[in-house]
Design a protein around this motif. Structure first.
Motif, mmCIF file in Angstrom:
data_model
loop_
_atom_site.group_PDB
_atom_site.id
_atom_site.type_symbol
_atom_site.label_atom_id
_atom_site.label_comp_id
_atom_site.label_asym_id
_atom_site.label_seq_id
_atom_site.Cartn_x
_atom_site.Cartn_y
_atom_site.Cartn_z
ATOM 1 N N PHE A 285 21.051 16.194 -10.807
ATOM 2 C CA PHE A 285 20.990 17.113 -11.927
ATOM 3 C C PHE A 285 19.556 17.143 -12.435
ATOM 4 C CE2 PHE A 285 25.243 15.652 -11.480
ATOM 5 C CZ PHE A 285 26.058 16.712 -11.843
ATOM 6 N N GLN B 285 16.853 18.505 -15.928
ATOM 7 C CA GLN B 285 16.733 19.021 -17.281
ATOM 8 C C GLN B 285 15.276 19.352 -17.563
ATOM 9 O OE1 GLN B 285 18.167 16.468 -20.450
ATOM 10 N NE2 GLN B 285 18.602 18.261 -21.718
ATOM 11 N N ARG C 34 20.849 20.257 -19.398
ATOM 12 C CA ARG C 34 20.886 19.631 -18.089
ATOM 13 C C ARG C 34 21.768 20.481 -17.168
ATOM 14 N NH1 ARG C 34 22.773 13.600 -18.165
ATOM 15 N NH2 ARG C 34 24.821 14.600 -18.446
ATOM 16 N N GLU C 35 21.309 20.711 -15.951
ATOM 17 C CA GLU C 35 22.032 21.571 -15.037
ATOM 18 C C GLU C 35 22.261 20.900 -13.687
ATOM 19 O OE1 GLU C 35 19.867 25.140 -14.144
ATOM 20 O OE2 GLU C 35 18.110 24.067 -13.394
ATOM 21 N N PHE C 36 23.307 21.336 -13.030
ATOM 22 C CA PHE C 36 23.649 20.851 -11.700
ATOM 23 C C PHE C 36 22.641 21.337 -10.676
ATOM 24 C CE2 PHE C 36 25.650 22.070 -7.660
ATOM 25 C CZ PHE C 36 25.997 20.819 -7.176
ATOM 26 N N SER D 88 30.473 19.686 -11.509
ATOM 27 C CA SER D 88 30.416 19.503 -12.953
ATOM 28 C C SER D 88 29.606 18.260 -13.281
ATOM 29 C CB SER D 88 31.815 19.394 -13.536
ATOM 30 O OG SER D 88 32.353 18.109 -13.280
ATOM 31 N N GLN D 89 29.408 17.992 -14.567
ATOM 32 C CA GLN D 89 28.668 16.809 -14.986
ATOM 33 C C GLN D 89 29.581 15.621 -15.266
ATOM 34 O OE1 GLN D 89 25.267 17.381 -17.546
ATOM 35 N NE2 GLN D 89 25.267 19.582 -17.155
ATOM 36 N N TYR E 192 30.379 12.771 -14.070
ATOM 37 C CA TYR E 192 30.000 11.616 -13.265
ATOM 38 C C TYR E 192 29.985 10.362 -14.124
ATOM 39 C CZ TYR E 192 28.887 14.401 -9.168
ATOM 40 O OH TYR E 192 28.980 15.218 -8.065
ATOM 41 N N TRP F 95 24.727 7.228 -14.323
ATOM 42 C CA TRP F 95 23.527 8.065 -14.344
ATOM 43 C C TRP F 95 22.269 7.217 -14.281
ATOM 44 C CZ3 TRP F 95 23.713 13.437 -14.578
ATOM 45 C CH2 TRP F 95 24.985 13.978 -14.808
#
Length: 124
Positions: free
Chosen positions: A39, A41, A47-49, A108-109, A111, A114
């Motif tokens: 991901f 940002q 924040r994006e995939f 999707s986020q 997860y 991180w």
């Protein structure tokens, strides 16, 4: 418990390439089998995939913005995730984060673990 540490970020001119790495530790016997993703940002943005890969490596996903330019892969022997980034654009400038989860791969986020992120800056 899994710890993820990204590396490989830096400065590059538009059109250049970088390879990001994400080293996994804490449960080295099993964490390589987790689904993983990248991901990013950028300043002032959500924040994006970017990309994700299944446990087996047989299924991969890419955001439309990076498709054809970025490649996700794993080295299970080293418990390491990679993101090869080619034809970089200024709009790729962001902090890049790796992530891992139990279960099926997702874009999707959602997860479980991180990393702290690594800065990628593409100059124009």
């Amino acid at each position: 418990q899994v710890q993820l540490v990204e590396s490989g970020g830096g400065l590059v001119q538009a059109g250049g390439s970088l390879r990001l790495s994400c080293a996994a530790s804490g449960r080295t016997f099993s964490n390589y089998a987790m689904a993983m993703g990248w991901f990013r940002q950028a300043p002032g943005k959500e924040r994006e995939f970017v990309s994700a890969i299944s446990r087996s490596g047989g299924t991969t996903y890419y955001a439309d913005s990076v498709k054809g330019r970025f490649t996700i892969s794993t080295d299970n022997a080293k418990n390491t995730l990679y993101l090869q980034m080619n034809s970089l654009k200024p709009e790729d400038t962001a902090v890049y984060y790796c992530a891992a989860r139990w279960g099926v791969v997702t874009t999707s986020q959602d997860y479980h673990y991180w990393g702290q992120g690594t800065q990628v800056t593409v100059s124009s």
